[in-house]
Design a protein around this motif. Structure first.
Motif, PDB file in Angstrom:
ATOM      1  N   THR A 415       0.841  -1.199   0.000  1.00  0.00           N
ATOM      2  CA  THR A 415       0.000   0.000   0.000  1.00  0.00           C
ATOM      3  C   THR A 415       0.870   1.241   0.000  1.00  0.00           C
ATOM      4  N   GLU A 416       0.302   2.307  -0.519  1.00  0.00           N
ATOM      5  CA  GLU A 416       1.031   3.575  -0.541  1.00  0.00           C
ATOM      6  C   GLU A 416       1.387   4.011   0.873  1.00  0.00           C
ATOM      7  N   ARG A 417       0.478   3.834   1.813  1.00  0.00           N
ATOM      8  CA  ARG A 417       0.730   4.258   3.192  1.00  0.00           C
ATOM      9  C   ARG A 417       1.904   3.499   3.791  1.00  0.00           C
ATOM     10  N   ASP A 418       1.912   2.173   3.641  1.00  0.00           N
ATOM     11  CA  ASP A 418       3.013   1.383   4.207  1.00  0.00           C
ATOM     12  C   ASP A 418       4.336   1.736   3.540  1.00  0.00           C
ATOM     13  N   ALA A 419       4.317   1.922   2.219  1.00  0.00           N
ATOM     14  CA  ALA A 419       5.551   2.258   1.507  1.00  0.00           C
ATOM     15  C   ALA A 419       6.086   3.612   1.951  1.00  0.00           C
ATOM     16  N   ALA A 420       5.176   4.582   2.139  1.00  0.00           N
ATOM     17  CA  ALA A 420       5.606   5.909   2.583  1.00  0.00           C
ATOM     18  C   ALA A 420       6.193   5.853   3.993  1.00  0.00           C
ATOM     19  N   GLU A 421       5.580   5.061   4.879  1.00  0.00           N
ATOM     20  CA  GLU A 421       6.113   4.930   6.241  1.00  0.00           C
ATOM     21  C   GLU A 421       7.485   4.266   6.220  1.00  0.00           C
ATOM     22  N   ALA A 422       7.656   3.247   5.383  1.00  0.00           N
ATOM     23  CA  ALA A 422       8.957   2.584   5.287  1.00  0.00           C
ATOM     24  C   ALA A 422      10.019   3.528   4.737  1.00  0.00           C
ATOM     25  N   ALA A 423       9.658   4.321   3.732  1.00  0.00           N
ATOM     26  CA  ALA A 423      10.610   5.282   3.169  1.00  0.00           C
ATOM     27  C   ALA A 423      11.018   6.312   4.212  1.00  0.00           C
ATOM     28  N   ALA A 424      10.062   6.763   5.031  1.00  0.00           N
ATOM     29  CA  ALA A 424      10.378   7.740   6.073  1.00  0.00           C
ATOM     30  C   ALA A 424      11.275   7.127   7.138  1.00  0.00           C
ATOM     31  N   ARG A 425      11.009   5.878   7.512  1.00  0.00           N
ATOM     32  CA  ARG A 425      11.866   5.209   8.512  1.00  0.00           C
ATOM     33  C   ARG A 425      13.275   5.017   7.971  1.00  0.00           C
ATOM     34  N   LEU A 426      13.372   4.775   6.676  1.00  0.00           N
ATOM     35  CA  LEU A 426      14.692   4.584   6.072  1.00  0.00           C
ATOM     36  C   LEU A 426      15.528   5.850   6.183  1.00  0.00           C
ATOM     37  N   VAL A 427      14.892   7.009   6.030  1.00  0.00           N
ATOM     38  CA  VAL A 427      15.601   8.280   6.196  1.00  0.00           C
ATOM     39  C   VAL A 427      16.175   8.379   7.609  1.00  0.00           C
ATOM     40  N   ASP A 428      15.367   8.052   8.606  1.00  0.00           N
ATOM     41  CA  ASP A 428      15.836   8.111   9.996  1.00  0.00           C
ATOM     42  C   ASP A 428      16.952   7.104  10.240  1.00  0.00           C
ATOM     43  N   ALA A 429      16.774   5.902   9.699  1.00  0.00           N
ATOM     44  CA  ALA A 429      17.762   4.860   9.932  1.00  0.00           C
ATOM     45  C   ALA A 429      19.097   5.176   9.272  1.00  0.00           C
ATOM     46  N   ALA A 430      19.061   5.813   8.094  1.00  0.00           N
ATOM     47  CA  ALA A 430      20.304   6.164   7.412  1.00  0.00           C
ATOM     48  C   ALA A 430      21.109   7.174   8.213  1.00  0.00           C
ATOM     49  N   ALA A 431      20.404   8.034   8.945  1.00  0.00           N
ATOM     50  CA  ALA A 431      21.100   9.040   9.763  1.00  0.00           C
ATOM     51  C   ALA A 431      21.571   8.476  11.092  1.00  0.00           C
ATOM     52  N   GLU A 432      20.889   7.450  11.604  1.00  0.00           N
ATOM     53  CA  GLU A 432      21.230   6.850  12.895  1.00  0.00           C
ATOM     54  C   GLU A 432      21.441   5.351  12.698  1.00  0.00           C
ATOM     55  N   PRO A 433      22.697   4.898  12.534  1.00  0.00           N
ATOM     56  CA  PRO A 433      22.962   3.480  12.238  1.00  0.00           C
ATOM     57  C   PRO A 433      22.289   2.497  13.189  1.00  0.00           C
ATOM     58  N   GLU A 434      22.189   2.859  14.475  1.00  0.00           N
ATOM     59  CA  GLU A 434      21.569   1.936  15.414  1.00  0.00           C
ATOM     60  C   GLU A 434      20.098   1.710  15.086  1.00  0.00           C
ATOM     61  N   LEU A 435      19.457   2.744  14.542  1.00  0.00           N
ATOM     62  CA  LEU A 435      18.061   2.582  14.148  1.00  0.00           C
ATOM     63  C   LEU A 435      17.932   1.563  13.022  1.00  0.00           C
ATOM     64  N   SER A 436      18.876   1.601  12.086  1.00  0.00           N
ATOM     65  CA  SER A 436      18.801   0.658  10.975  1.00  0.00           C
ATOM     66  C   SER A 436      18.963  -0.777  11.464  1.00  0.00           C
ATOM     67  N   ARG A 437      19.780  -0.992  12.470  1.00  0.00           N
ATOM     68  CA  ARG A 437      19.976  -2.338  12.991  1.00  0.00           C
ATOM     69  C   ARG A 437      18.693  -2.850  13.669  1.00  0.00           C
ATOM     70  N   ALA A 438      17.954  -1.936  14.285  1.00  0.00           N
ATOM     71  CA  ALA A 438      16.731  -2.346  14.963  1.00  0.00           C
ATOM     72  C   ALA A 438      15.569  -2.508  13.990  1.00  0.00           C
ATOM     73  N   TRP A 439      15.553  -1.708  12.950  1.00  0.00           N
ATOM     74  CA  TRP A 439      14.386  -1.609  12.083  1.00  0.00           C
ATOM     75  C   TRP A 439      14.490  -2.433  10.811  1.00  0.00           C
ATOM     76  N   LEU A 440      15.713  -2.612  10.302  1.00  0.00           N
ATOM     77  CA  LEU A 440      15.885  -3.156   8.963  1.00  0.00           C
ATOM     78  C   LEU A 440      15.412  -4.602   8.798  1.00  0.00           C
ATOM     79  N   PRO A 441      15.699  -5.536   9.709  1.00  0.00           N
ATOM     80  CA  PRO A 441      15.262  -6.922   9.469  1.00  0.00           C
ATOM     81  C   PRO A 441      13.766  -7.047   9.211  1.00  0.00           C
ATOM     82  N   ALA A 442      12.948  -6.359  10.005  1.00  0.00           N
ATOM     83  CA  ALA A 442      11.501  -6.435   9.801  1.00  0.00           C
ATOM     84  C   ALA A 442      11.102  -5.817   8.461  1.00  0.00           C
ATOM     85  N   THR A 443      11.785  -4.756   8.069  1.00  0.00           N
ATOM     86  CA  THR A 443      11.463  -4.107   6.798  1.00  0.00           C
ATOM     87  C   THR A 443      11.807  -5.008   5.623  1.00  0.00           C
ATOM     88  N   LEU A 444      12.937  -5.700   5.709  1.00  0.00           N
ATOM     89  CA  LEU A 444      13.305  -6.601   4.622  1.00  0.00           C
ATOM     90  C   LEU A 444      12.331  -7.775   4.534  1.00  0.00           C
TER      91      LEU A 444
END
Length: 666
Positions: A415-444
């Motif tokens: 859905t557009e909503r889920d894709a937009a939320e994932a894209a926004a989280r990716l922006v945060d995770a790219a700036a904070e590496p620890e966020l990507s470690r917590a968030w990325l497995p579920a996103t993949l």
């Protein structure tokens, strides 16, 4: 003067075109008099405006405004002329949208009302006119005080019109209906809509059949009834709206500037009737009406664009592929920078036009670019399938360009909503590496479920050598382009990297650059000291960015960039001659900035680009060893080399250690 007044009274009584022409001639003759020309000004302005309302002659309307301006400019305007001038200004604003006309109409209206006595029979109409001008200004500016004043004036006009002529009552009620509908649009209060409809019906009862303004009153009442139908589902309101909308169109001259607007209103009613009755004949009517609006020479571009969008919606509902394509062509011809390309793709997929959908996907990836024919774009898939992921509120799909054709794989769980939320989280995770470690497995895992699983279940690429993974190119557009679909899946379950070697591309056009001979590597480095790449080429084939001359920069065809600050002029590079670029997470612009330097460099020429989208372990030693297996750095198979260089990290590391690496190229 007396002759002009008598002729005007005769026209008011008969309403015939012939009497109108006679009255206009008499008014012009009176204005030609040196002594009393200004006294006939109100007659001339009014008659010109009325002929415009009957015939649609823009020349008459401009003449009316010019006459009003002349009378007012010389300071000899009587109240009646000022009132008629204000009406002409409002009519021209409705035609052109010029806010200056509204400001002048409000100013004139205030002067007129202020100069009209409390017991003057003309006061209700003049209050109504000022209310109409204030409503127009409210629609332009949103100023609440204008709307409040318009409501007060229109209410007083309606009360004051009781006992006056039917024309006066019709005019006051029609304006009250418009003002209340404006407040309904602003607040959503259904009582305003009920009031607007009641006043509109009152205007219909008192308005003279065939009188100027009658078509407009019918069209406005039809629109209000359609609004209430959408709010309440009232079948009676919709049927009444249909009757009025047809009458409004029938009462509007063929070349009148209001005809496109009245036809557009009829198209809206027809579409609502189709939504209710599901009758294909009604849908055909809606389609025909919208095509008439688009084709009329007098349709303003704003309305033409809005109607083209409505036409696309109607044609899609009807399953008319040719008309859907025609409508979207028109939308982007009128508005080349439109952000609705994903909706165009979704509509074209829905009507079974995947090749057309691929053409419009280009406009999502590279807005403002001209459309290219599918036959040209299909050549981009010469090395393997290119998967275009279209994300839209209406539907999401994968368009697979392969073998000279386009195949559609619906993605119902994306859905557009889920894709937009994932894209926004990716922006945060790219700036904070620890966020990507917590968030990325579920996103993949999510990306596999909504994109990877349906895609690979429906489409299996057959080709290549036994035991060698096939190639796939991914293309996402807009804010979704950084979503790591190339890494979708899990370590212990199904995943994209287990099935294919992935590359990204900005768009299909970026893959169309013809092959060219590779030159001996000349490496541009932005950091002093040893790097895996520098050690593979002779010293005279290395260029340090900080000290490089323009000539040296122009010869560089391999870039290894790891520093956040560029110390050389990009303009000095020959982007079309670049063979290979490596961008660390520092050198690539942050995802949060929305720039995709890797895609830009890839699209500039036949360039292989490896980019790290966030901080991750350095894989360049393994990457460059793979690229130099022949003894000389060769970027030909960069995608496979990167896939192999990341293999150990995929087996033993966290997804954040490898999923940020992406390949753009061939």
């Amino acid at each position: 003067m007396a002759r002009a007044q008598a002729a005007t009274r005769r026209f008011d009584a008969s309403g015939t075109t012939g009497d109108l022409a006679v009255a206009l001639d008499a008014a012009r003759a009176a204005c030609a008099s040196v002594d009393n020309w200004h006294l006939a000004g109100d007659l001339l302005i009014r008659l010109l405006r009325l002929r415009y309302e009957r015939t649609g002659s823009v020349e008459d309307l401009d003449d009316a405004v010019q006459a009003g301006h002349t009378v007012f400019k010389v300071g000899r305007a009587v109240v009646g002329a000022a009132a008629e001038y204000a009406r002409a200004l409002m009519a021209r604003h409705e035609l052109t949208g010029d806010p200056a006309d509204v400001e002048a109409a409000v100013d004139m209206g205030r002067r007129v009302v202020g100069s009209t006595g409390e017991h003057d029979a003309a006061l209700p109409v003049r209050r109504s006119d000022l209310a109409a001008a204030l409503r127009l200004r409210f629609l332009l500016t949103g100023a609440a005080e204008d709307l409040a004043e318009a409501l007060d004036l229109s209410a007083r006009a309606v009360v004051g019109a009781v006992g006056h002529s039917p024309a006066t009552r019709a005019a006051a009620s029609a304006t009250s209906a418009l003002v209340h509908r404006a407040r309904f649009a602003h607040t959503g209060d259904p009582t305003d809509l009920d009031h607007a409809i009641g006043q509109g019906e009152d205007a219909e009862r008192h308005g003279r059949a065939g009188a100027p303004g009658g078509a407009e009153r019918k069209a406005e009442l039809a629109a209000a009834l359609l609004d209430r139908h959408r709010l309440t589902g009232s079948a009676a309101d919709l049927d009444r709206a249909a009757d009025l909308a047809r009458l409004a169109v029938a009462a509007t001259p063929p070349e009148h500037p209001a005809l496109p607007r009245h036809l557009a209103g009829l198209g809206d009613v027809h579409h609502a009737r189709f939504d209710r009755d599901h009758d294909p004949l009604i849908l055909a009517e809606a389609l025909d009406v919208r095509r008439r609006v688009v084709g009329l020479p007098c349709t303003p571009d704003r309305l033409r664009l809005a109607t083209a969008l409505d036409l696309a919606r109607t044609a899609t509902a009807a399953g008319h592929g040719d008309v859907t394509r025609e409508a979207w062509d028109l939308v982007f011809r009128l508005d080349p920078g439109s952000d609705l390309a994903s909706t165009a793709v979704a509509h074209l997929v829905a009507v079974g036009r995947p090749r057309d959908a691929v053409e419009f996907f280009q406009l999502s990836a590279t807005p403002g670019e001209p459309l290219r024919p599918f036959g040209e774009l299909a050549r981009a898939a010469v090395g393997g399938p290119v998967v275009l992921i279209n994300v839209d509120a209406w539907r999401c799909d994968a368009l697979v360009v392969v073998g000279g054709d386009a195949l559609v794989v619906p993605l119902p769980d994306l859905t557009e909503r889920d894709a937009a939320e994932a894209a926004a989280r990716l922006v945060d995770a790219a700036a904070e590496p620890e966020l990507s470690r917590a968030w990325l497995p579920a996103t993949l895992r999510w990306l596999w479920d909504v994109v990877g699983a349906p895609l690979f279940a429906a489409f299996r690429h057959v080709g290549g050598e036994p035991g060698v993974l096939p190639r796939v190119w991914w293309c996402l557009a807009g804010r979704y382009r950084f979503l790591p679909v190339h890494a979708a899946g899990t370590k212990d379950g199904p995943s994209v990297p287990k099935l294919v070697v992935s590359s990204h591309t900005r768009d299909l056009v970026a893959l169309l650059h013809p092959p060219r001979p590779r030159a001996e590597p000349v490496v541009l480095l932005d950091r002093e000291g040893s790097t895996p790449l520098a050690d593979l080429v002779p010293a005279d084939a290395r260029v340090l960015a900080a000290t490089a001359t323009a000539e040296q920069l122009g010869r560089a065809n391999w870039l290894h960039l790891t520093e956040p600050d560029v110390t050389f002029a990009f303009a000095d590079l020959d982007l079309g001659a670049l063979d290979f670029v490596f961008l660390s997470e520092h050198a690539a612009p942050p995802i949060a900035e929305g720039d995709d330097l890797a895609a830009v460099l890839h699209a500039a020429g036949r360039t292989q680009v490896v980019a790290s989208r966030w901080a991750a372990p350095d894989v360049t030693p393994a990457l460059y060893r793979a690229l130099s297996a022949s003894g000389v750095p060769d970027p030909t198979d960069t995608a496979t080399a990167l896939h192999a260089a990341l293999a150990d990290l995929r087996r033993t590391g966290h997804p954040a250690d490898w999923a940020g690496y992406a390949h753009y190229g061939y």
